[in-house]
Design a protein around this motif. Structure first.
Motif, PDB file in Angstrom:
ATOM      1  N   LYS A   1       4.045   2.016  12.441  1.00  0.00           N
ATOM      2  CA  LYS A   1       4.856   1.629  11.262  1.00  0.00           C
ATOM      3  C   LYS A   1       6.316   0.317  11.971  1.00  0.00           C
ATOM      4  CE  LYS A   1       6.615   4.939   9.353  1.00  0.00           C
ATOM      5  NZ  LYS A   1       7.169   5.883   9.173  1.00  0.00           N
ATOM      6  N   ALA A   2       6.377   0.424  12.834  1.00  0.00           N
ATOM      7  CA  ALA A   2       7.554  -0.078  13.446  1.00  0.00           C
ATOM      8  C   ALA A   2       7.277  -1.676  13.486  1.00  0.00           C
ATOM      9  CB  ALA A   2       7.627   0.272  14.656  1.00  0.00           C
TER      10      ALA A   2
ATOM     11  N   SER B   1       0.763  -1.628  -0.101  1.00  0.00           N
ATOM     12  CA  SER B   1       0.260   0.095   0.048  1.00  0.00           C
ATOM     13  C   SER B   1       0.982   1.309  -0.400  1.00  0.00           C
ATOM     14  CB  SER B   1      -0.961  -0.105   1.234  1.00  0.00           C
ATOM     15  OG  SER B   1      -1.046   0.476   1.072  1.00  0.00           O
ATOM     16  N   ARG B   2       1.225   1.887  -1.509  1.00  0.00           N
ATOM     17  CA  ARG B   2       2.246   3.188  -1.321  1.00  0.00           C
ATOM     18  C   ARG B   2       1.677   3.981  -0.930  1.00  0.00           C
ATOM     19  NH1 ARG B   2       0.870   1.534  -6.874  1.00  0.00           N
ATOM     20  NH2 ARG B   2       3.110   0.595  -7.508  1.00  0.00           N
ATOM     21  N   LEU B   3       0.683   4.138  -0.220  1.00  0.00           N
ATOM     22  CA  LEU B   3      -0.199   5.199   0.837  1.00  0.00           C
ATOM     23  C   LEU B   3      -0.517   4.701   2.157  1.00  0.00           C
ATOM     24  CD1 LEU B   3      -2.605   7.060  -1.638  1.00  0.00           C
ATOM     25  CD2 LEU B   3      -0.154   7.267  -1.529  1.00  0.00           C
ATOM     26  N   MET B   4       0.279   3.508   2.629  1.00  0.00           N
ATOM     27  CA  MET B   4       0.154   3.363   3.586  1.00  0.00           C
ATOM     28  C   MET B   4       0.388   4.620   5.771  1.00  0.00           C
ATOM     29  SD  MET B   4       1.510  -0.088   5.736  1.00  0.00           S
ATOM     30  CE  MET B   4       1.560  -0.032   7.760  1.00  0.00           C
ATOM     31  N   ASN B   5       1.945   5.086   4.668  1.00  0.00           N
ATOM     32  CA  ASN B   5       2.384   5.425   6.110  1.00  0.00           C
ATOM     33  C   ASN B   5       1.748   7.129   6.175  1.00  0.00           C
ATOM     34  OD1 ASN B   5       4.340   3.988   6.507  1.00  0.00           O
ATOM     35  ND2 ASN B   5       6.130   5.118   5.058  1.00  0.00           N
ATOM     36  N   SER B   6       0.884   7.031   5.166  1.00  0.00           N
ATOM     37  CA  SER B   6      -0.114   8.812   5.173  1.00  0.00           C
ATOM     38  C   SER B   6      -0.965   8.791   6.131  1.00  0.00           C
ATOM     39  CB  SER B   6      -0.174   8.901   4.113  1.00  0.00           C
ATOM     40  OG  SER B   6       0.718   9.548   3.044  1.00  0.00           O
ATOM     41  N   GLY B   7      -1.444   7.391   6.248  1.00  0.00           N
ATOM     42  CA  GLY B   7      -2.340   7.326   6.931  1.00  0.00           C
ATOM     43  C   GLY B   7      -2.686   6.559   8.870  1.00  0.00           C
TER      44      GLY B   7
ATOM     45  N   SER C   1       4.555  -3.510  11.706  1.00  0.00           N
ATOM     46  CA  SER C   1       4.773  -3.765  10.493  1.00  0.00           C
ATOM     47  C   SER C   1       6.599  -3.848   9.939  1.00  0.00           C
ATOM     48  CB  SER C   1       4.178  -2.275   9.649  1.00  0.00           C
ATOM     49  OG  SER C   1       3.861  -2.724   7.970  1.00  0.00           O
ATOM     50  N   TYR C   2       6.991  -3.260   9.611  1.00  0.00           N
ATOM     51  CA  TYR C   2       7.872  -3.906   9.603  1.00  0.00           C
ATOM     52  C   TYR C   2       9.266  -4.649   9.828  1.00  0.00           C
ATOM     53  CZ  TYR C   2       8.222   1.218   6.739  1.00  0.00           C
ATOM     54  OH  TYR C   2       7.929   2.142   6.083  1.00  0.00           O
ATOM     55  N   GLN C   3       9.066  -5.422  11.529  1.00  0.00           N
ATOM     56  CA  GLN C   3       9.545  -5.388  11.866  1.00  0.00           C
ATOM     57  C   GLN C   3       8.807  -7.405  11.300  1.00  0.00           C
ATOM     58  OE1 GLN C   3      12.425  -5.787  14.311  1.00  0.00           O
ATOM     59  NE2 GLN C   3      11.920  -7.590  13.203  1.00  0.00           N
ATOM     60  N   LEU C   4       7.924  -7.058  11.392  1.00  0.00           N
ATOM     61  CA  LEU C   4       7.300  -8.538  11.100  1.00  0.00           C
ATOM     62  C   LEU C   4       7.020  -8.916   9.422  1.00  0.00           C
ATOM     63  CD1 LEU C   4       2.722  -7.494  12.339  1.00  0.00           C
ATOM     64  CD2 LEU C   4       4.890  -9.418  13.435  1.00  0.00           C
ATOM     65  N   TYR C   5       7.038  -7.834   8.740  1.00  0.00           N
ATOM     66  CA  TYR C   5       7.610  -7.942   7.609  1.00  0.00           C
ATOM     67  C   TYR C   5       9.193  -8.168   7.053  1.00  0.00           C
ATOM     68  CZ  TYR C   5       7.946  -6.929   2.242  1.00  0.00           C
ATOM     69  OH  TYR C   5       8.337  -7.097   0.974  1.00  0.00           O
ATOM     70  N   ALA C   6       9.234  -8.561   7.978  1.00  0.00           N
ATOM     71  CA  ALA C   6      11.401  -9.351   7.334  1.00  0.00           C
ATOM     72  C   ALA C   6      11.762 -10.052   8.302  1.00  0.00           C
ATOM     73  CB  ALA C   6      11.656  -7.322   8.372  1.00  0.00           C
ATOM     74  N   ALA C   7      10.726 -10.670   9.180  1.00  0.00           N
ATOM     75  CA  ALA C   7      10.767 -11.813  10.014  1.00  0.00           C
ATOM     76  C   ALA C   7      10.143 -12.197   9.484  1.00  0.00           C
ATOM     77  CB  ALA C   7      10.074 -11.370  11.610  1.00  0.00           C
TER      78      ALA C   7
ATOM     79  N   GLY D   1      -0.208   5.824  12.345  1.00  0.00           N
ATOM     80  CA  GLY D   1       0.533   6.932  13.340  1.00  0.00           C
ATOM     81  C   GLY D   1       0.263   7.258  14.413  1.00  0.00           C
ATOM     82  N   PRO D   2       0.482   8.107  15.172  1.00  0.00           N
ATOM     83  CA  PRO D   2      -0.146   9.226  16.223  1.00  0.00           C
ATOM     84  C   PRO D   2      -1.674   9.512  15.829  1.00  0.00           C
ATOM     85  CG  PRO D   2       2.591   9.075  17.162  1.00  0.00           C
ATOM     86  CD  PRO D   2       2.202   9.279  15.290  1.00  0.00           C
ATOM     87  N   GLY D   3      -2.724   9.254  17.071  1.00  0.00           N
ATOM     88  CA  GLY D   3      -4.176  10.225  15.619  1.00  0.00           C
ATOM     89  C   GLY D   3      -4.705   9.768  14.818  1.00  0.00           C
ATOM     90  N   ARG D   4      -3.890   8.710  13.940  1.00  0.00           N
ATOM     91  CA  ARG D   4      -4.988   7.741  13.544  1.00  0.00           C
ATOM     92  C   ARG D   4      -4.737   6.002  13.698  1.00  0.00           C
ATOM     93  NH1 ARG D   4      -1.705  11.556   9.952  1.00  0.00           N
ATOM     94  NH2 ARG D   4      -2.868  13.120   9.071  1.00  0.00           N
ATOM     95  N   THR D   5      -3.536   5.373  13.526  1.00  0.00           N
ATOM     96  CA  THR D   5      -4.381   3.956  14.824  1.00  0.00           C
ATOM     97  C   THR D   5      -3.062   3.939  15.935  1.00  0.00           C
ATOM     98  OG1 THR D   5      -1.766   3.843  13.057  1.00  0.00           O
ATOM     99  CG2 THR D   5      -3.957   3.159  11.746  1.00  0.00           C
ATOM    100  N   ARG D   6      -1.769   4.370  15.983  1.00  0.00           N
ATOM    101  CA  ARG D   6      -1.133   3.642  16.963  1.00  0.00           C
ATOM    102  C   ARG D   6       0.433   4.006  16.802  1.00  0.00           C
ATOM    103  NH1 ARG D   6      -2.219  -1.148  20.706  1.00  0.00           N
ATOM    104  NH2 ARG D   6       0.148  -1.861  20.056  1.00  0.00           N
ATOM    105  N   ASP D   7       1.278   4.622  17.574  1.00  0.00           N
ATOM    106  CA  ASP D   7       2.031   5.681  17.617  1.00  0.00           C
ATOM    107  C   ASP D   7       3.037   4.226  16.880  1.00  0.00           C
ATOM    108  OD1 ASP D   7       2.779   4.290  19.915  1.00  0.00           O
ATOM    109  OD2 ASP D   7       3.138   5.681  20.466  1.00  0.00           O
ATOM    110  N   ASP D   8       3.406   2.881  17.735  1.00  0.00           N
ATOM    111  CA  ASP D   8       4.444   1.840  17.119  1.00  0.00           C
ATOM    112  C   ASP D   8       3.860   0.867  16.014  1.00  0.00           C
ATOM    113  OD1 ASP D   8       1.379   0.702  18.196  1.00  0.00           O
ATOM    114  OD2 ASP D   8       2.592  -0.972  18.784  1.00  0.00           O
TER     115      ASP D   8
END
Length: 480
Positions: free
Chosen positions: A365-366, A348-354, A368-374, A356-363
């Motif tokens: 992005k981190a 999802s190319r627009l994921m980072n825009s939607g 998501s990246y860790q789950l993907y990498a592992a 984070g804090p105030g939208r989902t949760r502050d953690d």
């Protein structure tokens, strides 16, 4: 009274060729009167000095050279009203649910209008689908166009229904609705769709358009345009946030190819018309958020890739126009996992825009990246295990191999009726990451580990010991 022409020169499939007419407009509506007095509708497909090509919506059965042709001077317009919510309509906008015709508040041209890029607002609001692999790792953002790449026999229709039932906008109490358009589906599938919408109550906030496999192919070309027109009306006249689900884009493109063959056009890649990219874009680009308008149109377009070939012209061209893709995996489906979303080629190319804090949760992005990498590393190790065996792996690699299985069984797999909140999805991600040593969580900041990791949750952060300078200052203050 418009002039009637009896100058049909030829009938070819769904097309008729009319000679010696006055100038007519492209996409103009046409009424053709048969010998028995019945009237069939059509649309101008091509117009030239000596010949007009008309595509018929109800087929060309019963037409002959003596049939009367009248050009109405109008294009196709959809009668729009807020009463459309809760209705099931045909692919041409006629009621299928036994209810009355819609009393229009207005009539809108189904071709729509291109949105000026300057007047677009960048998408930035999270839409929760209740599906972890989408919400957690390929987040849908309000105003985005995000297709689902599936294959023959895979459960994309079930995923579409689950999204239609569960999708919601978080935060303030904002009106949300779904416009669902099915193209080229069987009668059995249509019954399944209607039953599910009525059973779950999702129909109350939905408008459903259904074009069946035995309906004219020409009708398949206007079905998504009707759906998008209804969505634009609800979004921009009634300030609703509308999610449009289109299934199956492949059937739409096959209708395009059929029309191109009937017109004897020079074919492009694999027989599809050369203008298919532009045609798809006229539908996809109708999603967006417009400055100064409260409503929005978001698109989920589902297409089944012929032969599971992601380089096929339909997914290939769609990928150029849209903002990412959700890929359905046959391998996961064969394992009995639902929904079988493969997060590795999904994006999802627009994921980072939607997020984070105030939208989902502050953690978000981190995590998501860790789950993907592992998961990516664990999945790669499966190939190595097939060669050298599990015993040859290091302890670290064994943990990652086990993580890949856990990820598929607990994060990807969920029930068809299971609606997970974004908090549930992220907490589940942390539970899975807790199976790995903290030293391997290299993509997550320590502050998030201390705040959300199951082994730290609920604990207060350790206080730093006072420095020498701090101790001297306190002694001086006490002496004073």
């Amino acid at each position: 009274m418009t002039k009637e022409y009896k100058t049909i020169r030829d009938v070819s499939g769904p097309l008729i060729f009319v000679e010696k007419t006055e100038p007519v407009g492209y996409s103009e509506l046409v009424n053709v009167t048969l010998d028995d007095g019945s009237v069939k509708r059509g649309q101008v497909l091509d117009t030239a000095k000596d010949m007009v090509v008309v595509q018929m919506f109800e087929g060309t059965g019963g037409l002959n050279r003596g049939s009367g042709v009248r050009f109405t001077g109008e294009t196709i317009k959809l009668p729009v009203s807020s009463d459309m919510l809760g209705r099931i309509l045909s692919g041409s906008g006629e009621p299928l649910d036994g209810g009355p015709r819609i009393v229009p508040e207005d009539r809108w041209d189904i071709t729509g209008a291109a949105i000026n890029p300057y007047s677009r607002n960048p998408p930035a609001e999270f839409i929760q689908t209740g599906i972890s692999t989408i919400d957690g790792m390929n987040t849908l953002v309000r105003g985005q166009k995000l297709p689902i790449f599936s294959g023959s026999g895979l459960p994309h229709n079930e995923i579409a229904l689950q999204i239609a039932r569960q999708a919601k906008v978080l935060g303030a109490a904002e009106e949300f609705s779904v416009v669902f358009a099915a193209m080229g589906i069987t009668s059995e599938e249509s019954q399944h769709f209607m039953y599910d919408f009525e059973r779950t109550g999702a129909l109350e906030r939905a408008v459903v358009f259904m074009n069946l496999a035995d309906d004219p192919a020409v009708e398949r070309l206007i079905t998504p345009r009707l759906a998008l027109t209804a969505a634009e009306y609800l979004a921009y006249e009634h300030d609703m946030h509308v999610l449009v689900i289109l299934t199956d884009i492949t059937n739409y493109c096959e209708a395009l190819r059929q029309m191109g063959a009937a017109r004897e056009e020079v074919p492009g890649r694999r027989g599809y018309p050369g203008y298919m990219y532009t045609d798809l874009a006229t539908n996809y680009e109708r999603a967006g958020v417009i400055k100064g308008r409260k409503g929005s149109v978001t698109q989920f377009s589902i297409l089944s890739m012929p032969g599971d070939d992601i380089t096929h012209p339909i997914p290939d061209l769609s990928g150029y126009i849209t903002e990412g893709q959700i890929v359905i995996s046959r391998e996961l489906h064969m394992k009995g996992i639902f929904p079988p979303v493969n997060v590795l080629p999904s994006l999802s190319r627009l994921m980072n825009s939607g997020i984070g804090p105030g939208r989902t949760r502050d953690d978000h992005k981190a995590v998501s990246y860790q789950l993907y990498a592992a998961y990516a590393e664990g999945k790669d190790l499966r190939g190595l295990v097939a060669i050298v065996g599990k015993e040859a792996l290091s302890e670290r690699d064994r943990k990652l191999l086990e993580f890949a299985d856990l990820f598929e069984d607990r994060f990807v797999r969920q029930g068809m009726e299971e609606d997970r909140s974004i908090e549930t999805t992220l907490d589940l991600g942390w539970e899975l990451l807790a199976s790995l040593p903290e030293t391997q969580l290299t993509r997550i900041d320590n502050k998030f580990i201390e705040k959300y990791h199951p082994s730290h949750r609920g604990k207060k952060p350790a206080e730093a010991p006072p420095s020498e300078s701090t101790g001297e200052a306190e002694a001086e203050a006490t002496a004073e």
